[in-house]
Design a protein around this motif. Structure first.
Motif, PDB file in Angstrom:
ATOM      1  N   CYS A 191     -39.110   4.990 -41.938  1.00 22.27           N
ATOM      2  CA  CYS A 191     -38.595   3.720 -42.465  1.00 22.27           C
ATOM      3  C   CYS A 191     -38.631   2.591 -41.436  1.00 22.27           C
ATOM      4  O   CYS A 191     -38.284   1.453 -41.765  1.00 22.27           O
ATOM      5  CB  CYS A 191     -37.152   3.899 -42.947  1.00 22.27           C
ATOM      6  SG  CYS A 191     -36.922   5.115 -44.255  1.00 22.27           S
ATOM      7  N   LEU A 192     -39.045   2.868 -40.205  1.00 20.30           N
ATOM      8  CA  LEU A 192     -38.955   1.873 -39.135  1.00 20.30           C
ATOM      9  C   LEU A 192     -39.855   0.664 -39.390  1.00 20.30           C
ATOM     10  O   LEU A 192     -41.049   0.811 -39.697  1.00 20.30           O
ATOM     11  CB  LEU A 192     -39.319   2.499 -37.790  1.00 20.30           C
ATOM     12  CG  LEU A 192     -38.202   3.234 -37.036  1.00 20.30           C
ATOM     13  CD1 LEU A 192     -38.764   3.863 -35.770  1.00 20.30           C
ATOM     14  CD2 LEU A 192     -37.043   2.296 -36.706  1.00 20.30           C
ATOM     15  N   PHE A 193     -39.285  -0.500 -39.228  1.00 17.19           N
ATOM     16  CA  PHE A 193     -40.004  -1.769 -39.334  1.00 17.19           C
ATOM     17  C   PHE A 193     -41.042  -1.861 -38.214  1.00 17.19           C
ATOM     18  O   PHE A 193     -40.757  -1.580 -37.057  1.00 17.19           O
ATOM     19  CB  PHE A 193     -38.992  -2.918 -39.227  1.00 17.19           C
ATOM     20  CG  PHE A 193     -39.580  -4.294 -39.278  1.00 17.19           C
ATOM     21  CD1 PHE A 193     -40.233  -4.756 -40.407  1.00 17.19           C
ATOM     22  CD2 PHE A 193     -39.455  -5.156 -38.193  1.00 17.19           C
ATOM     23  CE1 PHE A 193     -40.756  -6.032 -40.469  1.00 17.19           C
ATOM     24  CE2 PHE A 193     -39.970  -6.440 -38.236  1.00 17.19           C
ATOM     25  CZ  PHE A 193     -40.625  -6.876 -39.384  1.00 17.19           C
ATOM     26  N   ARG A 194     -42.262  -2.230 -38.569  1.00 17.24           N
ATOM     27  CA  ARG A 194     -43.372  -2.446 -37.640  1.00 17.24           C
ATOM     28  C   ARG A 194     -43.852  -1.168 -36.961  1.00 17.24           C
ATOM     29  O   ARG A 194     -44.579  -1.229 -35.967  1.00 17.24           O
ATOM     30  CB  ARG A 194     -43.018  -3.486 -36.564  1.00 17.24           C
ATOM     31  CG  ARG A 194     -42.635  -4.857 -37.081  1.00 17.24           C
ATOM     32  CD  ARG A 194     -43.759  -5.592 -37.716  1.00 17.24           C
ATOM     33  NE  ARG A 194     -44.911  -5.805 -36.811  1.00 17.24           N
ATOM     34  CZ  ARG A 194     -46.072  -6.312 -37.214  1.00 17.24           C
ATOM     35  NH1 ARG A 194     -46.272  -6.624 -38.488  1.00 17.24           N
ATOM     36  NH2 ARG A 194     -47.055  -6.477 -36.358  1.00 17.24           N
ATOM     37  N   LYS A 195     -43.508  -0.018 -37.491  1.00 16.39           N
ATOM     38  CA  LYS A 195     -43.984   1.234 -36.888  1.00 16.39           C
ATOM     39  C   LYS A 195     -45.518   1.306 -36.981  1.00 16.39           C
ATOM     40  O   LYS A 195     -46.099   1.013 -38.006  1.00 16.39           O
ATOM     41  CB  LYS A 195     -43.362   2.442 -37.594  1.00 16.39           C
ATOM     42  CG  LYS A 195     -43.707   3.784 -36.945  1.00 16.39           C
ATOM     43  CD  LYS A 195     -42.931   4.920 -37.606  1.00 16.39           C
ATOM     44  CE  LYS A 195     -43.154   6.238 -36.870  1.00 16.39           C
ATOM     45  NZ  LYS A 195     -44.473   6.809 -37.144  1.00 16.39           N
ATOM     46  N   ASN A 196     -46.121   1.689 -35.854  1.00 19.24           N
ATOM     47  CA  ASN A 196     -47.573   1.867 -35.746  1.00 19.24           C
ATOM     48  C   ASN A 196     -48.357   0.559 -35.931  1.00 19.24           C
ATOM     49  O   ASN A 196     -49.551   0.595 -36.240  1.00 19.24           O
ATOM     50  CB  ASN A 196     -48.085   2.915 -36.740  1.00 19.24           C
ATOM     51  CG  ASN A 196     -47.549   4.303 -36.437  1.00 19.24           C
ATOM     52  OD1 ASN A 196     -47.328   4.645 -35.274  1.00 19.24           O
ATOM     53  ND2 ASN A 196     -47.327   5.101 -37.470  1.00 19.24           N
ATOM     54  N   LYS A 197     -47.681  -0.573 -35.729  1.00 17.82           N
ATOM     55  CA  LYS A 197     -48.365  -1.865 -35.838  1.00 17.82           C
ATOM     56  C   LYS A 197     -48.197  -2.637 -34.528  1.00 17.82           C
ATOM     57  O   LYS A 197     -47.096  -2.657 -33.968  1.00 17.82           O
ATOM     58  CB  LYS A 197     -47.790  -2.697 -36.992  1.00 17.82           C
ATOM     59  CG  LYS A 197     -47.981  -2.070 -38.368  1.00 17.82           C
ATOM     60  CD  LYS A 197     -47.332  -2.926 -39.435  1.00 17.82           C
ATOM     61  CE  LYS A 197     -47.491  -2.289 -40.818  1.00 17.82           C
ATOM     62  NZ  LYS A 197     -46.826  -3.100 -41.875  1.00 17.82           N
ATOM     63  N   PRO A 198     -49.256  -3.277 -34.020  1.00 17.20           N
ATOM     64  CA  PRO A 198     -49.100  -4.094 -32.812  1.00 17.20           C
ATOM     65  C   PRO A 198     -48.044  -5.174 -33.034  1.00 17.20           C
ATOM     66  O   PRO A 198     -48.090  -5.909 -34.028  1.00 17.20           O
ATOM     67  CB  PRO A 198     -50.495  -4.704 -32.614  1.00 17.20           C
ATOM     68  CG  PRO A 198     -51.422  -3.780 -33.332  1.00 17.20           C
ATOM     69  CD  PRO A 198     -50.646  -3.258 -34.520  1.00 17.20           C
ATOM     70  N   SER A 199     -47.069  -5.245 -32.122  1.00 14.39           N
ATOM     71  CA  SER A 199     -45.955  -6.177 -32.266  1.00 14.39           C
ATOM     72  C   SER A 199     -45.651  -6.816 -30.919  1.00 14.39           C
ATOM     73  O   SER A 199     -45.976  -6.262 -29.862  1.00 14.39           O
ATOM     74  CB  SER A 199     -44.706  -5.447 -32.786  1.00 14.39           C
ATOM     75  OG  SER A 199     -44.970  -4.803 -34.017  1.00 14.39           O
ATOM     76  N   THR A 200     -45.027  -7.964 -30.964  1.00 15.56           N
ATOM     77  CA  THR A 200     -44.658  -8.670 -29.735  1.00 15.56           C
ATOM     78  C   THR A 200     -43.184  -8.424 -29.429  1.00 15.56           C
ATOM     79  O   THR A 200     -42.325  -8.549 -30.311  1.00 15.56           O
ATOM     80  CB  THR A 200     -44.921 -10.175 -29.866  1.00 15.56           C
ATOM     81  OG1 THR A 200     -46.298 -10.386 -30.186  1.00 15.56           O
ATOM     82  CG2 THR A 200     -44.594 -10.899 -28.570  1.00 15.56           C
ATOM     83  N   PHE A 201     -42.911  -8.085 -28.170  1.00 17.85           N
ATOM     84  CA  PHE A 201     -41.555  -7.820 -27.710  1.00 17.85           C
ATOM     85  C   PHE A 201     -41.231  -8.756 -26.554  1.00 17.85           C
ATOM     86  O   PHE A 201     -42.122  -9.320 -25.922  1.00 17.85           O
ATOM     87  CB  PHE A 201     -41.416  -6.368 -27.223  1.00 17.85           C
ATOM     88  CG  PHE A 201     -41.707  -5.338 -28.271  1.00 17.85           C
ATOM     89  CD1 PHE A 201     -40.680  -4.789 -29.028  1.00 17.85           C
ATOM     90  CD2 PHE A 201     -43.009  -4.900 -28.507  1.00 17.85           C
ATOM     91  CE1 PHE A 201     -40.945  -3.830 -29.993  1.00 17.85           C
ATOM     92  CE2 PHE A 201     -43.283  -3.947 -29.466  1.00 17.85           C
ATOM     93  CZ  PHE A 201     -42.243  -3.407 -30.211  1.00 17.85           C
ATOM     94  N   ILE A 202     -39.938  -8.885 -26.281  1.00 19.88           N
ATOM     95  CA  ILE A 202     -39.496  -9.635 -25.108  1.00 19.88           C
ATOM     96  C   ILE A 202     -38.525  -8.749 -24.334  1.00 19.88           C
ATOM     97  O   ILE A 202     -37.674  -8.077 -24.935  1.00 19.88           O
ATOM     98  CB  ILE A 202     -38.855 -10.983 -25.511  1.00 19.88           C
ATOM     99  CG1 ILE A 202     -38.600 -11.843 -24.295  1.00 19.88           C
ATOM    100  CG2 ILE A 202     -37.593 -10.804 -26.329  1.00 19.88           C
ATOM    101  CD1 ILE A 202     -38.282 -13.304 -24.627  1.00 19.88           C
ATOM    102  N   ASP A 203     -38.678  -8.713 -23.003  1.00 20.52           N
ATOM    103  CA  ASP A 203     -37.808  -7.851 -22.199  1.00 20.52           C
ATOM    104  C   ASP A 203     -36.631  -8.640 -21.647  1.00 20.52           C
ATOM    105  O   ASP A 203     -36.464  -9.834 -21.936  1.00 20.52           O
ATOM    106  CB  ASP A 203     -38.609  -7.154 -21.088  1.00 20.52           C
ATOM    107  CG  ASP A 203     -39.212  -8.130 -20.075  1.00 20.52           C
ATOM    108  OD1 ASP A 203     -38.733  -9.285 -19.989  1.00 20.52           O
ATOM    109  OD2 ASP A 203     -40.155  -7.738 -19.364  1.00 20.52           O
TER     110      ASP A 203
END
Length: 243
Positions: A191-203
């Motif tokens: 059910c995870l949102f954006r699983k297995n999709k390239p996504s942008t994160f901020i640390d």
């Protein structure tokens, strides 16, 4: 499950925490507020809700036989219970944004705040604060917020939604008494949102990077595949998914 209804209250989580301190609760209890004056979200954020238009409640659930190291399964069970309830209401494109925000497409319709109760090094209970946007039609300065009424085009009886939710919470928490945690984890990960999709994160330093959500650890850390083929584990405060 006993339900306590109040008109206006500072925080349903605080109310239940005080009640447990006074009465040492051993059975499930829910407190439902028409208005929360100081509702909180994850990491100290404020939960915005118009009086009487949304579901704002907290639930005390007793916990037995769950080790502290496995406490993230409380969050998993809670997320899946809410997911089940919204699925029952035919809300489309549901997903869980790690750790426990519930989205319809890209709109956040539910937030959760979990406070574990630990006594003598053992989990004895949990207080789950839940805010679900039901009939509110506008959210000031919150472009990613959405409600059931906005999405489905009809109004809902808040108490009827609550009863479905509580039934699902009790069902999901009954699964914590077993030992099949892998099944719960796999169901959550699907059910995870954006699983297995390239996504942008901020640390935490404010640097952005691209990664792909793979899974979670047994302790609830988010596992992200980075550009150099390394899988990194992140705590909640170490990473933010931009969407």
């Amino acid at each position: 499950m006993d339900i306590i209804k109040v008109d206006a209250i500072a925080s349903t989580n605080t109310f239940l925490r005080d009640l447990n301190r006074e009465k040492h609760l051993i059975d499930p209890v829910c407190v439902l507020a028409a208005e929360q004056l100081a509702g909180k979200g994850q990491m100290g954020t404020v939960w915005q809700s118009n009086p009487g238009e949304n579901l704002t409640c907290s639930v005390f659930m007793p916990i037995t036989g769950l080790n502290l190291i496995d406490q993230f399964y409380i969050s998993i069970s809670t997320s899946l219970a809410i997911f089940d309830m919204l699925n029952h209401l035919m809300v489309p494109k549901l997903s869980i944004k790690w750790p426990n925000d519930i989205l319809s497409d890209r709109f956040k319709i539910c937030g959760v705040l979990i406070e574990n109760i630990v006594k003598n090094g053992r989990l004895t209970g949990v207080i789950i604060g839940i805010g679900i946007n039901i009939n509110q039609m506008s959210f000031e300065n919150l472009p990613q917020a959405g409600s059931l009424k906005q999405i489905l085009g009809k109004s809902f009886n808040i108490e009827e939604v609550l009863y479905v939710l509580l039934n699902n919470i009790e069902k999901r928490f009954s699964e914590l008494h077993g030992t099949d945690f892998n099944r719960l984890k796999e169901e959550y990960e699907r059910c995870l949102f954006r699983k297995n999709k390239p996504s942008t994160f901020i640390d935490v330093e404010g640097n952005s990077f691209v990664g792909i959500i793979q899974s979670i650890t047994n302790q609830g850390k988010l596992q992200v595949l980075l550009e150099d083929e390394v899988v990194a584990d992140y705590e909640l405060k170490e990473i933010k998914l931009l969407y």
